[in-house]
Design an enzyme around this catalytic site. Structure first.
Site, PDB file in Angstrom:
ATOM      1  N   HIS A 264       0.839  -1.200   0.000  1.00  0.00           N
ATOM      2  CA  HIS A 264       0.000   0.000   0.000  1.00  0.00           C
ATOM      3  C   HIS A 264       0.876   1.252   0.000  1.00  0.00           C
ATOM      4  O   HIS A 264       0.926   1.984  -0.979  1.00  0.00           O
ATOM      5  CB  HIS A 264      -0.944  -0.008   1.212  1.00  0.00           C
ATOM      6  CG  HIS A 264      -1.834   1.192   1.261  1.00  0.00           C
ATOM      7  ND1 HIS A 264      -2.027   1.909   2.415  1.00  0.00           N
ATOM      8  CD2 HIS A 264      -2.579   1.798   0.312  1.00  0.00           C
ATOM      9  CE1 HIS A 264      -2.857   2.911   2.169  1.00  0.00           C
ATOM     10  NE2 HIS A 264      -3.215   2.857   0.902  1.00  0.00           N
TER      11      HIS A 264
ATOM     12  N   HIS B 180      -1.840   1.260   7.654  1.00  0.00           N
ATOM     13  CA  HIS B 180      -3.233   1.399   7.195  1.00  0.00           C
ATOM     14  C   HIS B 180      -3.993   0.082   7.223  1.00  0.00           C
ATOM     15  O   HIS B 180      -5.053  -0.034   6.637  1.00  0.00           O
ATOM     16  CB  HIS B 180      -3.269   2.017   5.795  1.00  0.00           C
ATOM     17  CG  HIS B 180      -2.554   3.334   5.723  1.00  0.00           C
ATOM     18  ND1 HIS B 180      -1.247   3.445   5.298  1.00  0.00           N
ATOM     19  CD2 HIS B 180      -2.931   4.584   6.057  1.00  0.00           C
ATOM     20  CE1 HIS B 180      -0.867   4.707   5.365  1.00  0.00           C
ATOM     21  NE2 HIS B 180      -1.865   5.423   5.827  1.00  0.00           N
TER      22      HIS B 180
END
Lengths: 861, 137
Positions: B54, B76
């Site tokens: 990510h 995240h």
């Protein structure tokens, strides 16, 4: 040995001369900024910052990396171009490069003739002739649309024969043109939005309290001490709100109200908050019980209520019919809460939430030990598509009793949906007032004209030409299996046998005169509604960057320009242009626009919505001061500007949040959106009568909706990989790999009872789909069972026994087929969430060994 | 490149190694059941790159072999399924976790390639120093 996956082995670097444009994501309301780089195949930049357009040194650092799925190759006029969609690290919404899986893979959704997954993109107008869709020219298609409209409306004598199903979202240029065509040129009131059948608000209890549905600034999520997430899960559908504003930047305790113990439920409980695992469809009782405890403890903000909440019954009645029916004085509201049903112990029995958790949540929300309450209230479809008035009104009431609004770290807001771009010229008011055939009878008011439910007007024959643009009502309405039966029946009459326009008119006339209907579908890709289309019109995917420049706003009302950067299929047209051709054919002399920019300039100068939450009134004066057109000026406002937009010293100025107290900029001359500027408590009453003829109450409908023997609740919602009807994601390999079919989350005990295991294909059947308009109907759909063994459910089962969960709009596996035709009679929003059914195993699915069935709810501890 | 030994890789063990460039960190582990691309007699030995795809945070310390998962990433919260080629279970990563191809010879585990692009790179073998070269030095 190098990586050898051909799809992921290398991502090209844009050279310093690559064409750069900016826009926000094509998907959700958060509206993250993206930079788009486009350059010819064959050219490439270098790995040093001074050798590439990104200005970064490779290997890229935190948040800098363009991943393989941020890249696509498109083709225009025989030339191939690389396109890179990279999160804009400077944009205020996602500063630092945050992005969701959807936004981060949107490059892969760009139309490319090289990609066979996009071969079915609509590229030429078509008309169904002799049963099949046949390619025709644009003039023939528009003429056929016009003649169908003339027949359906009896040459304008009966405008209601034309119905339009358009998007509420998208861009202001296209919605302005489309609604003008429907309400102004044709004069029909029969307009439905993409997700609901009438021109109604999604949050009636909120807006009729005088509150704005998009009232906050994203920074409020970072500054709040408590955040209430009710029927809303930013982790799933607003990733950057969760990951950046709530998690990274903020430190709020979360009160998570949801029937499922999902990631955010565990995140809340692991980080000082609480999960209220409410029984399906009992939210009004839970929210009232929380409010009652706040009032009982004296934690409510009496000073705020005295100053800012309307307490005169006559004034409330004069505010409008909705307020007369549902508005309450503070004393009336407290009396309602005093009903024993809302005592925490009693509420616990109905809602399944322990009384002590109700009290704890009330304390987290009211913050009795703080000088001021800094609670942010966020709600979305879990409340909206249910008891629409009661759920949204209850959240408005909580906001008002705590006085937590209009200051940093406070407020109430929706927390989902598309970026917004709904704009009209105001003609819809007259069309509805003069021609709507739908009325509302309440307990206090009678015969009130309301916006018509267009789905019912398709069923009952009032709509004879249904013009569907950018959505798929045959799949995403309520009780859709029955709706499809109606559409199939009404479109099954006479069909043209040649493309001769007089033959087309003959067939359409014969069909309509026999009670049938003509369907025009204006779309990007074929979907279920296309199966019934007589006229098929290919549109440009302007949200992905095809065509011209457009404007819309995000969840903090940040209004910006989206710059087009690619052509798309040459035979397709932008929606505004199609509407323009139609309007001019019907005689409109003010729709001869040349570009989307021309429409934007018209809106900014003549229809800026002055005074409202979304006012654009500052743009035209600022543009004039800079000797630019409004569209040229917005090109310079790179970070966007928050509505309402004012002009000061020759530049636009924004408004961080709505409902600011005295002394700050106010909207519509008042802090709250009523005649006096005071907000109004809403009646949230389980005993509200929704059918005056037989005295049926909300509680009675709940009993009718509840699962019977062998049935369980089947609710629905989002999965963060998937967007809407998946018109892009069913064609995107990376997303398809994760969810190659729809899923049905089941508790292992419910699965075992039915001899179902993870990966089995199951059928969900509801043979008693509630229909408030007539006889109950039937519906069914299939999905792959998603069952997590107890040993693997490290943080609990996502669904409890008696509840199943599915993605809401997976193509060909659509739960709307089992969802009820219950709509609030005062504001016809459907109760999509309240499905039920019997579950049975069909067999082993084809994807059993391909899918991951790991728990999706593991949160950091 | 030699990255471990079957005999040394017990249940729950997570080892790390650099490959194919200096600084490209990967983890080697034995999960509960057979995995896509798994080696060993039960097909349960796998290796993956250690950076979340990510935004580039490390998931090395967040591997749970008994759950067959890596993550949730501390930044995240993406989680990856180690039995299914690093497929994202939940989270915002836009590609799978790159899987290191393994082969076993005489009880030794060798890395032979990587499926998927490692975070930060345009190509897994460019813009860095190959680990073999470093070994030779």
């Amino acid at each position: 040995m190098a990586a050898d996956n051909p799809n992921t082995s290398e991502v090209p670097i844009p050279p310093t001369g690559a064409e750069r444009s900016t826009r926000s994501c094509r998907y959700c309301i958060v509206g993250c900024g993206y930079e788009v780089y486009k350059w010819p195949v064959g050219e490439e930049g270098g790995p040093s910052a001074d050798e590439n357009a990104l200005g970064i040194d490779y290997p890229a650092g935190y948040g800098e990396w363009p991943s393989p799925n941020m890249h696509e190759i498109i083709q225009e006029n025989g030339q191939e171009y690389h396109v890179l969609f990279k999160p804009d690290t400077e944009y205020p919404v996602n500063e630092g490069g945050s992005h969701s899986v959807r936004g981060g893979t949107q490059a892969q959704s760009l139309y490319s003739p090289n990609n066979e997954d996009y071969d079915d993109r609509l590229k030429q107008p078509q008309i169904r002739i002799g049963g099949d869709l046949v390619t025709v020219d644009w003039d023939t298609a528009i003429e056929a649309w016009a003649r169908a409209t003339e027949i359906a409306t009896e040459n304008g004598e009966n405008p209601n024969g034309y119905g339009q199903k358009l998007y509420f979202y998208q861009f202001i240029e296209n919605t302005f043109a489309g609604t003008k065509l429907c309400h102004d040129v044709i004069g029909s009131p029969n307009w439905g939005g993409h997700n609901r059948p009438a021109l109604t608000t999604e949050v009636p209890g909120l807006v009729n309290a005088g509150l704005a549905q998009w009232s906050y600034a994203y920074e409020d999520a970072a500054e709040a001490d408590t955040i209430v997430l009710a029927g809303a899960d930013p982790k799933e559908n607003q990733d950057v709100i969760f990951s950046k504003w709530i998690n990274e930047e903020g430190d709020a305790d979360i009160v998570f109200i949801d029937p499922r113990k999902k990631f955010t439920a565990n995140y809340a409980e692991n980080n000082g908050g609480i999960h209220l695992q409410v029984n399906e469809a009992t939210d009004p009782i839970l929210l009232n019980a929380i409010a009652r405890h706040i009032v009982d403890q004296g934690w409510h903000d009496e000073g705020f209520i005295e100053e800012w909440v309307m307490d005169n019954r006559e004034t409330i009645d004069e505010e409008g019919w909705y307020q007369e029916e549902f508005g309450l004085t503070p004393e009336e509201y407290y009396d309602l809460l005093d009903d024993s049903r809302y005592a925490p112990e009693n509420a616990a029995e109905t809602t399944g939430v322990p009384a002590e958790d109700i009290r704890e949540a009330a304390e987290l929300i009211a913050q009795p030990d703080a000088d001021e309450t800094n609670t942010l209230f966020m709600l979305e479809k879990g409340l909206i598509w249910g008891w629409s008035h009661e759920n949204t009104g209850a959240m408005a009431n909580l906001t008002l009793i705590t006085g937590s609004v209009g200051r940093p770290g406070t407020g109430i807001t929706r927390a989902g949906g598309h970026q917004e771009g709904f704009w009209t010229n105001g003609a819809e008011g007259d069309a509805i007032a003069e021609r709507s055939t739908q009325t509302f009878d309440g307990e206090k008011v009678e015969g009130v004209t309301v916006p018509p439910n267009t789905v019912e007007r398709v069923r009952d024959g009032e709509i004879k030409h249904w013009h569907v643009i950018g959505n798929d009502p045959a799949r995403h309405s309520y009780a859709t299996q029955d709706l499809r039966n109606s559409i199939r029946e009404r479109t099954s009459g006479a069909q043209p046998q040649t493309a001769d326009i007089d033959e087309i008119e003959r067939a359409f006339r014969e069909r309509i005169e026999n009670g049938g209907m003509v369907v025009t579908h204006q779309e990007l890709y074929p979907n279920t509604t296309t199966q019934y289309a007589d006229i098929l019109l290919p549109a440009k995917a302007v949200e992905s960057g095809e065509g011209g420049d457009y404007h819309r706003w995000n969840g903090e009302r940040r209004f910006r320009q989206y710059q087009g950067f690619m052509e798309g299929p040459s035979g397709a047209k932008e929606d505004w242009e199609i509407f323009s051709m139609m309007g001019q054919r019907l005689g409109a002399d003010d729709m001869d626009w040349e570009s989307s920019r021309e429409i934007f300039n018209l809106i900014a100068e003549e229809y800026p919505g002055a005074g409202g939450d979304h006012s654009l009134e500052g743009i035209a004066p600022a543009a004039e001061a800079n000797d630019m057109t409004p569209a040229e000026y917005m090109e310079t406002v790179e970070e966007g500007v928050q509505q309402p937009i004012y002009e000061e010293n020759g530049e636009v100025q924004g408004t961080p949040r709505i409902h600011a107290p005295d002394g700050e900029r106010e909207v519509m001359d008042h802090r709250f959106h009523t005649s006096t500027g005071e907000a109004i408590f809403q009646r949230v009453d389980w005993d509200r009568v929704v059918d005056p003829d037989d005295g049926t109450t909300i509680g009675d409908v709940y009993e009718q909706l509840s699962p019977g023997e062998d049935e369980i609740w089947v609710t629905n919602g989002r999965l963060q990989h998937l967007w809407q009807n998946m018109y892009t994601h069913q064609r995107l390999e990376y997303v398809q790999k994760r969810f190659p079919q729809n899923i049905l989350q089941l508790h292992p005990n419910d699965a075992a009872d039915r001899e179902i295991e993870a990966g089995d294909l199951v059928e969900i059947v509801n043979d008693d789909v509630l229909n408030i308009h007539g006889e109950n109907t039937e519906g069914s759909f299939t999905a792959v069972a998603y069952v997590v063994d107890e040993d693997d459910a490290a943080q609990g089962q996502a669904v409890s026994e008696g509840l199943a969960y599915t993605y809401w709009l997976y193509p060909d596996q659509v739960n709307n087929d089992v969802n009820p035709a219950y709509l609030d009679p005062a504001n016809p929003n459907p109760g999509y969430k309240y499905g039920k059914g019997r579950i049975r195993r069909l067999g082993e699915s084809e994807v059993k060994d391909e899918m991951s069935f790991k728990p999706m709810n593991i949160a950091p501890e | 490149m030699l990255v471990g030994s079957v005999g040394d890789l017990g249940d729950g063990t997570v080892e790390t190694f650099e490959y194919p460039l200096e600084g490209t960190r990967n983890f080697l582990t034995r999960i509960e059941g057979a995995a896509w691309g798994g080696v060993g007699s039960d097909g349960d030995i796998v290796a993956y790159n250690g950076l979340c795809t990510h935004m580039g945070c490390s998931v090395e310390g967040l591997v749970t072999p008994e759950q067959e998962m890596a993550g949730p990433c501390s930044c995240h919260y993406t989680t990856f399924d180690l039995s299914k080629g690093g497929m994202v279970v939940s989270g915002a990563a836009t590609t799978d976790l790159p899987q290191v191809r393994l082969e076993i010879e005489d009880g030794d585990i060798y890395a032979t390639g990587i499926d998927g692009l490692v975070y930060g790179y345009r190509n897994n073998l460019r813009d860095g120093t190959p680990i073999e070269a470093a070994t030779e030095e």
